[in-house]
Design a protein around this motif. Sequence first.
Motif, PDB file in Angstrom:
ATOM      1  N   THR A 164       3.948  -6.904  16.849  1.00 15.28           N
ATOM      2  CA  THR A 164       2.544  -7.274  16.699  1.00 15.28           C
ATOM      3  C   THR A 164       1.942  -6.789  15.389  1.00 15.28           C
ATOM      4  O   THR A 164       0.919  -7.317  14.943  1.00 15.28           O
ATOM      5  CB  THR A 164       1.697  -6.701  17.847  1.00 15.28           C
ATOM      6  N   ALA A 165       2.563  -5.778  14.774  1.00 12.89           N
ATOM      7  CA  ALA A 165       1.991  -5.198  13.562  1.00 12.89           C
ATOM      8  C   ALA A 165       3.024  -4.367  12.841  1.00 12.89           C
ATOM      9  O   ALA A 165       4.090  -4.044  13.384  1.00 12.89           O
ATOM     10  CB  ALA A 165       0.770  -4.345  13.900  1.00 12.89           C
ATOM     11  N   VAL A 166       2.699  -4.020  11.596  1.00 11.39           N
ATOM     12  CA  VAL A 166       3.460  -3.051  10.821  1.00 11.39           C
ATOM     13  C   VAL A 166       2.518  -1.896  10.518  1.00 11.39           C
ATOM     14  O   VAL A 166       1.384  -2.102  10.072  1.00 11.39           O
ATOM     15  CB  VAL A 166       4.000  -3.657   9.513  1.00 11.39           C
ATOM     16  N   MET A 167       2.992  -0.679  10.771  1.00 13.29           N
ATOM     17  CA  MET A 167       2.175   0.507  10.578  1.00 13.29           C
ATOM     18  C   MET A 167       2.889   1.477   9.652  1.00 13.29           C
ATOM     19  O   MET A 167       4.109   1.612   9.698  1.00 13.29           O
ATOM     20  CB  MET A 167       1.887   1.182  11.916  1.00 13.29           C
ATOM     21  N   ALA A 168       2.122   2.147   8.793  1.00 11.52           N
ATOM     22  CA  ALA A 168       2.662   3.222   7.954  1.00 11.52           C
ATOM     23  C   ALA A 168       1.655   4.359   7.941  1.00 11.52           C
ATOM     24  O   ALA A 168       0.446   4.133   8.020  1.00 11.52           O
ATOM     25  CB  ALA A 168       2.924   2.736   6.532  1.00 11.52           C
ATOM     26  N   GLN A 169       2.153   5.586   7.827  1.00 10.91           N
ATOM     27  CA  GLN A 169       1.295   6.755   7.733  1.00 10.91           C
ATOM     28  C   GLN A 169       1.501   7.413   6.378  1.00 10.91           C
ATOM     29  O   GLN A 169       2.639   7.696   5.982  1.00 10.91           O
ATOM     30  CB  GLN A 169       1.578   7.737   8.873  1.00 10.91           C
ATOM     31  N   LEU A 170       0.389   7.647   5.676  1.00 13.51           N
ATOM     32  CA  LEU A 170       0.443   8.059   4.279  1.00 13.51           C
ATOM     33  C   LEU A 170      -0.482   9.235   4.022  1.00 13.51           C
ATOM     34  O   LEU A 170      -1.360   9.547   4.827  1.00 13.51           O
ATOM     35  CB  LEU A 170       0.030   6.882   3.377  1.00 13.51           C
ATOM     36  N   THR A 171      -0.283   9.894   2.883  1.00 11.55           N
ATOM     37  CA  THR A 171      -1.186  10.939   2.406  1.00 11.55           C
ATOM     38  C   THR A 171      -1.573  10.600   0.984  1.00 11.55           C
ATOM     39  O   THR A 171      -0.699  10.399   0.134  1.00 11.55           O
ATOM     40  CB  THR A 171      -0.518  12.325   2.445  1.00 11.55           C
ATOM     41  N   ASP A 172      -2.871  10.509   0.715  1.00  9.70           N
ATOM     42  CA  ASP A 172      -3.303  10.132  -0.629  1.00  9.70           C
ATOM     43  C   ASP A 172      -3.015  11.255  -1.630  1.00  9.70           C
ATOM     44  O   ASP A 172      -2.668  12.378  -1.226  1.00  9.70           O
ATOM     45  CB  ASP A 172      -4.778   9.711  -0.627  1.00  9.70           C
ATOM     46  N   PRO A 173      -3.110  11.004  -2.934  1.00 11.19           N
ATOM     47  CA  PRO A 173      -2.767  12.023  -3.933  1.00 11.19           C
ATOM     48  C   PRO A 173      -3.641  13.273  -3.889  1.00 11.19           C
ATOM     49  O   PRO A 173      -3.279  14.294  -4.465  1.00 11.19           O
ATOM     50  CB  PRO A 173      -2.949  11.278  -5.264  1.00 11.19           C
ATOM     51  N   THR A 174      -4.806  13.214  -3.204  1.00 12.13           N
ATOM     52  CA  THR A 174      -5.656  14.398  -3.092  1.00 12.13           C
ATOM     53  C   THR A 174      -5.422  15.153  -1.788  1.00 12.13           C
ATOM     54  O   THR A 174      -6.058  16.176  -1.538  1.00 12.13           O
ATOM     55  CB  THR A 174      -7.149  14.039  -3.212  1.00 12.13           C
ATOM     56  N   VAL A 234       0.847  -1.202   0.000  1.00 14.46           N
ATOM     57  CA  VAL A 234       0.000   0.000   0.000  1.00 14.46           C
ATOM     58  C   VAL A 234       0.879   1.249   0.000  1.00 14.46           C
ATOM     59  O   VAL A 234       0.591   2.232  -0.691  1.00 14.46           O
ATOM     60  CB  VAL A 234      -0.945   0.009   1.213  1.00 14.46           C
ATOM     61  N   THR A 235       1.975   1.199   0.750  1.00 14.98           N
ATOM     62  CA  THR A 235       2.903   2.327   0.783  1.00 14.98           C
ATOM     63  C   THR A 235       3.479   2.593  -0.599  1.00 14.98           C
ATOM     64  O   THR A 235       3.564   3.746  -1.048  1.00 14.98           O
ATOM     65  CB  THR A 235       4.033   2.051   1.782  1.00 14.98           C
ATOM     66  N   GLU A 236       3.860   1.559  -1.310  1.00 10.25           N
ATOM     67  CA  GLU A 236       4.428   1.726  -2.651  1.00 10.25           C
ATOM     68  C   GLU A 236       3.372   2.218  -3.626  1.00 10.25           C
ATOM     69  O   GLU A 236       3.658   3.058  -4.496  1.00 10.25           O
ATOM     70  CB  GLU A 236       5.035   0.412  -3.141  1.00 10.25           C
ATOM     71  N   THR A 237       2.139   1.726  -3.490  1.00  3.03           N
ATOM     72  CA  THR A 237       1.048   2.223  -4.331  1.00  3.03           C
ATOM     73  C   THR A 237       0.862   3.718  -4.123  1.00  3.03           C
ATOM     74  O   THR A 237       0.682   4.484  -5.085  1.00  3.03           O
ATOM     75  CB  THR A 237      -0.264   1.490  -3.999  1.00  3.03           C
ATOM     76  N   CYS A 238       0.908   4.148  -2.876  1.00  2.00           N
ATOM     77  CA  CYS A 238       0.768   5.563  -2.558  1.00  2.00           C
ATOM     78  C   CYS A 238       1.892   6.379  -3.185  1.00  2.00           C
ATOM     79  O   CYS A 238       1.657   7.425  -3.804  1.00  2.00           O
ATOM     80  CB  CYS A 238       0.751   5.753  -1.042  1.00  2.00           C
ATOM     81  N   ARG A 239       3.108   5.895  -3.053  1.00  2.00           N
ATOM     82  CA  ARG A 239       4.259   6.597  -3.606  1.00  2.00           C
ATOM     83  C   ARG A 239       4.157   6.701  -5.127  1.00  2.00           C
ATOM     84  O   ARG A 239       4.364   7.774  -5.717  1.00  2.00           O
ATOM     85  CB  ARG A 239       5.542   5.881  -3.191  1.00  2.00           C
ATOM     86  N   GLN A 240       3.829   5.607  -5.788  1.00  2.00           N
ATOM     87  CA  GLN A 240       3.745   5.600  -7.247  1.00  2.00           C
ATOM     88  C   GLN A 240       2.595   6.466  -7.759  1.00  2.00           C
ATOM     89  O   GLN A 240       2.652   6.998  -8.869  1.00  2.00           O
ATOM     90  CB  GLN A 240       3.568   4.158  -7.753  1.00  2.00           C
ATOM     91  N   ALA A 241       1.537   6.629  -6.956  1.00  2.00           N
ATOM     92  CA  ALA A 241       0.369   7.402  -7.378  1.00  2.00           C
ATOM     93  C   ALA A 241       0.549   8.900  -7.148  1.00  2.00           C
ATOM     94  O   ALA A 241      -0.331   9.685  -7.496  1.00  2.00           O
ATOM     95  CB  ALA A 241      -0.870   6.912  -6.642  1.00  2.00           C
ATOM     96  N   GLY A 242       1.669   9.284  -6.556  1.00  2.00           N
ATOM     97  CA  GLY A 242       1.919  10.698  -6.315  1.00  2.00           C
ATOM     98  C   GLY A 242       1.523  11.161  -4.927  1.00  2.00           C
ATOM     99  O   GLY A 242       1.485  12.360  -4.657  1.00  2.00           O
ATOM    100  N   GLY A 243       1.220  10.205  -4.025  1.00  2.00           N
ATOM    101  CA  GLY A 243       0.921  10.559  -2.645  1.00  2.00           C
ATOM    102  C   GLY A 243       2.202  10.742  -1.849  1.00  2.00           C
ATOM    103  O   GLY A 243       3.307  10.736  -2.397  1.00  2.00           O
ATOM    104  N   GLU A 244       2.052  10.884  -0.555  1.00  2.00           N
ATOM    105  CA  GLU A 244       3.203  11.122   0.322  1.00  2.00           C
ATOM    106  C   GLU A 244       3.307  10.015   1.360  1.00  2.00           C
ATOM    107  O   GLU A 244       2.297   9.603   1.934  1.00  2.00           O
ATOM    108  CB  GLU A 244       3.054  12.472   1.027  1.00  2.00           C
ATOM    109  N   VAL A 245       4.519   9.547   1.571  1.00  2.00           N
ATOM    110  CA  VAL A 245       4.779   8.579   2.639  1.00  2.00           C
ATOM    111  C   VAL A 245       5.324   9.369   3.819  1.00  2.00           C
ATOM    112  O   VAL A 245       6.478   9.781   3.822  1.00  2.00           O
ATOM    113  CB  VAL A 245       5.767   7.489   2.188  1.00  2.00           C
TER     114      VAL A 245
END
Length: 264
Positions: free
Chosen positions: A102-112, A81-92
């Motif tokens: 217990t988990a892996v977490m990432a915080q992202l910003t969508d392209p909008t 999902v992180t790579e999809t966000c990066r390739q789509a022009g969003g921000e990681v």
Amino acid sequence: MITTTPGAPCWVDIGSRDIEATSDFYHQVLGWEYVSAGPDAGGYGMYQLGGESVGGVGPLTEEGASSAWMTYFTTDDAAAVTETCRQAGGEVRVEPMDMMGTAVMAQLTDPTGGQFAVWQETGSREGEGGLRTDAPGSLCWVELYTADAPAARTFYQQAFDWQVTDMPIPGEAPGLYHVITAAGGNPEKDGHGGIMGMPAENLKDGHAYWSPVFETTDCDAAAERVAAAGGTVQMGPVDMQDVGRVATCLDRFGASFSLLTSAG
């Protein structure tokens, strides 16, 4: 309906510059109790209702950030999902990171411009309850407000394989409301949120954002408590056909959320 199905919301928390005041606000409005996550949690804590978690709160850590709710979506592959966000022009904003095994977490910003997080379970969390949902005082829906709904729809379908159902919005300026459902779910009963397009000048700070919707037994009374506690009722309470009675609000520090008394 909120579930732990991949692609569905699994947690919400709020960043605040004054955790005590924020917690007091939501206690007055929804009856939540703040419970610290411990001395090693960096100030993070849980909001509980009847002994069950309904969300979390923590100090703001990003420079220039204002108080806002964050929605976490379940995923089987946070890195993808992180790579999809990066390739789509969003921000990681935060690269996938291990959460104590217990988990892996990432915080992202969508392209909008909408900020969100992803959560991938990787281990057992025995003794820990999940998020209470779909009950009075708890999360029942999430909404993305954005100036570019078609772009948001495309991105999230790529990231989470969401099903999207378009519903007409009645009024003088008809539009579409995009109901979102996790892959394999039934849109008529398993929808967990929506995407709402609106002009940029009508968005908080001009940016897209995710906003949680909390169930309440009496929307009008809860909206009165919002105002009494120092928040703002932006819209409503109003009746929405087949949905219920809803009010759109800001807490005392400007974080957006809605209140809903579901129909039926």
